[in-house]
Design a protein around this motif. Structure first.
Motif, mmCIF file in Angstrom:
data_model
loop_
_atom_site.group_PDB
_atom_site.id
_atom_site.type_symbol
_atom_site.label_atom_id
_atom_site.label_comp_id
_atom_site.label_asym_id
_atom_site.label_seq_id
_atom_site.Cartn_x
_atom_site.Cartn_y
_atom_site.Cartn_z
ATOM 1 N N ASP A 1 0.823 -1.211 0.000
ATOM 2 C CA ASP A 1 0.000 0.000 0.000
ATOM 3 C C ASP A 1 0.860 1.264 0.000
ATOM 4 O O ASP A 1 0.444 2.321 -0.474
ATOM 5 C CB ASP A 1 -0.919 0.027 1.235
ATOM 6 N N ILE A 2 2.037 1.140 0.574
ATOM 7 C CA ILE A 2 2.913 2.306 0.714
ATOM 8 C C ILE A 2 3.710 2.567 -0.561
ATOM 9 O O ILE A 2 4.055 3.708 -0.880
ATOM 10 C CB ILE A 2 3.942 2.062 1.864
ATOM 11 N N ALA A 3 4.002 1.482 -1.289
ATOM 12 C CA ALA A 3 4.974 1.537 -2.386
ATOM 13 C C ALA A 3 4.762 2.686 -3.379
ATOM 14 O O ALA A 3 5.716 3.405 -3.695
ATOM 15 C CB ALA A 3 5.021 0.194 -3.119
ATOM 16 N N PRO A 4 3.526 2.899 -3.901
ATOM 17 C CA PRO A 4 3.376 3.958 -4.916
ATOM 18 C C PRO A 4 3.684 5.344 -4.342
ATOM 19 O O PRO A 4 4.351 6.154 -4.993
ATOM 20 C CB PRO A 4 1.895 3.861 -5.321
ATOM 21 N N VAL A 5 3.226 5.617 -3.117
ATOM 22 C CA VAL A 5 3.493 6.904 -2.471
ATOM 23 C C VAL A 5 4.994 7.093 -2.280
ATOM 24 O O VAL A 5 5.573 8.144 -2.626
ATOM 25 C CB VAL A 5 2.781 6.966 -1.094
ATOM 26 N N LEU A 6 5.635 6.069 -1.775
ATOM 27 C CA LEU A 6 7.076 6.152 -1.523
ATOM 28 C C LEU A 6 7.855 6.383 -2.815
ATOM 29 O O LEU A 6 8.775 7.213 -2.865
ATOM 30 C CB LEU A 6 7.549 4.868 -0.835
ATOM 31 N N ALA A 7 7.469 5.661 -3.859
ATOM 32 C CA ALA A 7 8.184 5.799 -5.134
ATOM 33 C C ALA A 7 8.037 7.220 -5.685
ATOM 34 O O ALA A 7 8.994 7.802 -6.205
ATOM 35 C CB ALA A 7 7.659 4.773 -6.152
ATOM 36 N N ASP A 8 6.844 7.795 -5.543
ATOM 37 C CA ASP A 8 6.612 9.173 -6.009
ATOM 38 C C ASP A 8 7.500 10.162 -5.264
ATOM 39 O O ASP A 8 8.164 11.008 -5.872
ATOM 40 C CB ASP A 8 5.140 9.576 -5.757
ATOM 41 N N VAL A 9 7.500 10.067 -3.932
ATOM 42 C CA VAL A 9 8.295 11.008 -3.143
ATOM 43 C C VAL A 9 9.785 10.792 -3.427
ATOM 44 O O VAL A 9 10.546 11.761 -3.571
ATOM 45 C CB VAL A 9 7.992 10.856 -1.631
ATOM 46 N N ALA A 10 10.189 9.528 -3.543
ATOM 47 C CA ALA A 10 11.609 9.232 -3.817
ATOM 48 C C ALA A 10 12.045 9.866 -5.134
ATOM 49 O O ALA A 10 13.157 10.399 -5.244
ATOM 50 C CB ALA A 10 11.842 7.723 -3.842
ATOM 51 N N ALA A 11 11.154 9.847 -6.123
ATOM 52 C CA ALA A 11 11.492 10.411 -7.437
ATOM 53 C C ALA A 11 11.678 11.931 -7.358
ATOM 54 O O ALA A 11 12.426 12.517 -8.143
ATOM 55 C CB ALA A 11 10.422 10.051 -8.457
ATOM 56 N N SER A 12 10.998 12.567 -6.393
ATOM 57 C CA SER A 12 11.109 14.023 -6.248
ATOM 58 C C SER A 12 12.366 14.452 -5.498
ATOM 59 O O SER A 12 12.698 15.631 -5.490
ATOM 60 C CB SER A 12 9.892 14.579 -5.492
ATOM 61 N N PHE A 13 13.009 13.521 -4.805
ATOM 62 C CA PHE A 13 14.204 13.871 -4.025
ATOM 63 C C PHE A 13 15.362 12.959 -4.416
ATOM 64 O O PHE A 13 15.717 12.041 -3.670
ATOM 65 C CB PHE A 13 13.911 13.764 -2.520
ATOM 66 N N PRO A 14 15.957 13.224 -5.577
ATOM 67 C CA PRO A 14 16.991 12.311 -6.078
ATOM 68 C C PRO A 14 18.229 12.208 -5.177
ATOM 69 O O PRO A 14 18.950 11.217 -5.263
ATOM 70 C CB PRO A 14 17.356 12.908 -7.442
ATOM 71 N N ASP A 15 18.455 13.204 -4.306
ATOM 72 C CA ASP A 15 19.630 13.137 -3.435
ATOM 73 C C ASP A 15 19.335 12.536 -2.070
ATOM 74 O O ASP A 15 20.179 12.533 -1.176
ATOM 75 C CB ASP A 15 20.244 14.535 -3.246
ATOM 76 N N VAL A 16 18.105 12.071 -1.901
ATOM 77 C CA VAL A 16 17.746 11.408 -0.649
ATOM 78 C C VAL A 16 17.431 9.939 -0.971
ATOM 79 O O VAL A 16 16.510 9.650 -1.744
ATOM 80 C CB VAL A 16 16.527 12.077 0.018
ATOM 81 N N ALA A 17 18.199 9.009 -0.406
ATOM 82 C CA ALA A 17 17.943 7.578 -0.626
ATOM 83 C C ALA A 17 16.804 7.156 0.289
ATOM 84 O O ALA A 17 16.812 7.465 1.479
ATOM 85 C CB ALA A 17 19.194 6.767 -0.321
ATOM 86 N N MET A 18 15.805 6.490 -0.285
ATOM 87 C CA MET A 18 14.674 6.050 0.542
ATOM 88 C C MET A 18 14.557 4.543 0.488
ATOM 89 O O MET A 18 14.476 3.947 -0.579
ATOM 90 C CB MET A 18 13.381 6.684 0.055
ATOM 91 N N GLY A 19 14.552 3.927 1.649
ATOM 92 C CA GLY A 19 14.427 2.479 1.721
ATOM 93 C C GLY A 19 13.225 2.097 2.557
ATOM 94 O O GLY A 19 12.799 2.843 3.444
ATOM 95 N N SER A 20 12.656 0.951 2.239
ATOM 96 C CA SER A 20 11.516 0.463 3.002
ATOM 97 C C SER A 20 11.900 -0.862 3.636
ATOM 98 O O SER A 20 12.317 -1.787 2.948
ATOM 99 C CB SER A 20 10.325 0.275 2.058
ATOM 100 N N TYR A 21 11.777 -0.958 4.956
ATOM 101 C CA TYR A 21 12.198 -2.172 5.666
ATOM 102 C C TYR A 21 10.990 -2.768 6.360
ATOM 103 O O TYR A 21 10.579 -2.316 7.421
ATOM 104 C CB TYR A 21 13.345 -1.852 6.625
ATOM 105 N N PRO A 22 10.402 -3.781 5.728
ATOM 106 C CA PRO A 22 9.152 -4.333 6.226
ATOM 107 C C PRO A 22 9.357 -5.083 7.532
ATOM 108 O O PRO A 22 10.432 -5.602 7.795
ATOM 109 C CB PRO A 22 8.755 -5.307 5.117
ATOM 110 N N PHE A 23 8.329 -5.102 8.335
ATOM 111 C CA PHE A 23 8.347 -5.981 9.500
ATOM 112 C C PHE A 23 7.020 -6.711 9.553
ATOM 113 O O PHE A 23 6.034 -6.316 8.924
ATOM 114 C CB PHE A 23 8.625 -5.205 10.798
ATOM 115 N N PHE A 24 7.033 -7.796 10.290
ATOM 116 C CA PHE A 24 5.860 -8.662 10.375
ATOM 117 C C PHE A 24 5.700 -8.965 11.848
ATOM 118 O O PHE A 24 6.557 -9.602 12.454
ATOM 119 C CB PHE A 24 6.123 -9.943 9.570
#
Lengths: 252, 252
Positions: free
Chosen positions: A192-215
């Motif tokens: 559910d988060i992926a599309p939002v995260l990808a959009d924001v990541a594309a707007s900030f090319p100098d900021v690395a964004m990672g997603s670390y799932p937990f269960f």
């Protein structure tokens, strides 16, 4: 984070970490050094880019040391510098550098602070064998030193002793610009988060964004981690990410 | 243990492990998978000979996968198969094998058991992208599968999900003769044990002997670990070691 690394490459100090020991590969011992060293290096401004675990075998140690020391600013090793027959790290590092290795009077002097003359046996003097041209790394706990040769830092495998050696050597290391980070916890599945995260990541090319799932407790969530060299950029990206997540009802 | 490995090389099944994730290298997340996978493989008769941790960077993943798959019977990877933009493991493995990667109907069918059609978004379908020619690895927890292509097994990074995937794939793996081990704890410094251990080790060339020091409450001790393929050899070596340690007043 190729963008970040390329942009500030003049200021980046890198490292590889080599964990030496059959016991880690057999599962007998759970490594505790990787996480500690990774955090420590990040905190002082050195980027750990590679970790390898190899058995107590000379050719494997030599290959890894030589590969890593040509690729990274520093190489750190843990393990294999004790007094027993399977401790072959110092000899293997000397071979990697093609230098001689002998009992080092400076190391013997350090060890005399701990051991009475009759206890400085042949086996213990093995631990004073230091490759030619190396500087010693102090060990306030058990005195037997580690060493640093060129850009390779050789440390003990016992976590408490490795930690004091890492402290002792850190002030002598060149460090780079620190990677800054911010974290946002989201209690929703990554899908559910992926599309939002990808959009924001594309707007900030100098900021690395990672997603670390937990269960946890049958539910999926994720820590979104933003990393950048520049604090203003980082804060702007975090603000934008939180705003977008809120907009999509993903921040509880 | 070069002697042991050479002697029984026909029966040895080996593995490399590739941990993929910036978060391990930054120290943000402490890896829990290495020790689990090492123990599991040892127990089923696969010798883990190499572990590497690499960042979420395509060229690094491709290089490690290609190096390891040519060296070892199997390669296991963890991490980077989620739905977000930084999950690039499946694509990188496909590139390493130079095969196509597409949304796999078998993976979609599995995911349908968990996700309603409207929740099978584009982001989630990213997780159904499987390299051509791969078999799926079942994931009873969250359904999204791992996969196995040739000798490379690609698993999730979340420990609980990695563990069920490893269970699911284990029955399909070729396994070799199991390495047997025995352990002797000595509450004396390694420097005192070393000569005795070296003597006994020299008498049993087919038994690998390692010394793993510990430092606890201000005192040094060591776990001496004997490893061999042959139970009779192993027991004879352990008996000889205990006798020699007792003789030298080193076994309390």
């Amino acid at each position: 984070m190729p963008d970040v690394v390329q942009k500030a490459s003049e200021e980046i100090v890198t490292a590889g970490l080599l964990i030496i020991g059959d016991e880690i590969l057999s599962g007998r011992t759970a490594d505790k050094n990787i996480a500690y060293i990774a955090s420590h290096l990040t905190a002082i401004g050195i980027q750990l880019q590679d970790v390898r675990v190899v058995p107590d075998e000379e050719d494997r140690i030599i290959e890894a040391v030589n590969t890593m020391r040509s690729r990274y600013s520093y190489v750190f090793t843990t393990g294999g510098i004790g007094p027993t027959h399977d401790d072959i790290t110092a000899d293997s590092v000397a071979k990697a550098f093609q230098v001689a290795i002998e009992v080092d009077p400076r190391a013997v002097a350090m060890m005399r602070e701990r051991y009475a003359p009759e206890r400085l046996t042949e086996a213990r003097l093995r631990m004073a064998r230091i490759p030619e041209g190396a500087d010693l790394v102090d060990n306030p706990i058990s005195r037997t030193p580690g060493f640093m040769i060129d850009n390779v830092v050789v440390m003990a495998g016992i976590p408490s002793i490795m930690q004091v050696m890492l402290d002792a050597v850190s002030s002598k290391l060149r460090t780079g610009k620190k990677m800054l980070s911010a974290s946002v916890q989201v209690n929703a599945p990554e899908g559910d988060i992926a599309p939002v995260l990808a959009d924001v990541a594309a707007s900030f090319p100098d900021v690395a964004m990672g997603s670390y799932p937990f269960f946890k407790d049958g539910r999926m969530g994720a820590h979104l981690v933003l990393r950048a060299m520049d604090l203003v950029e980082l804060e702007a990206a975090e603000k934008a990410l939180r705003a977008e997540l809120t907009e999509h009802n993903l921040l509880s």
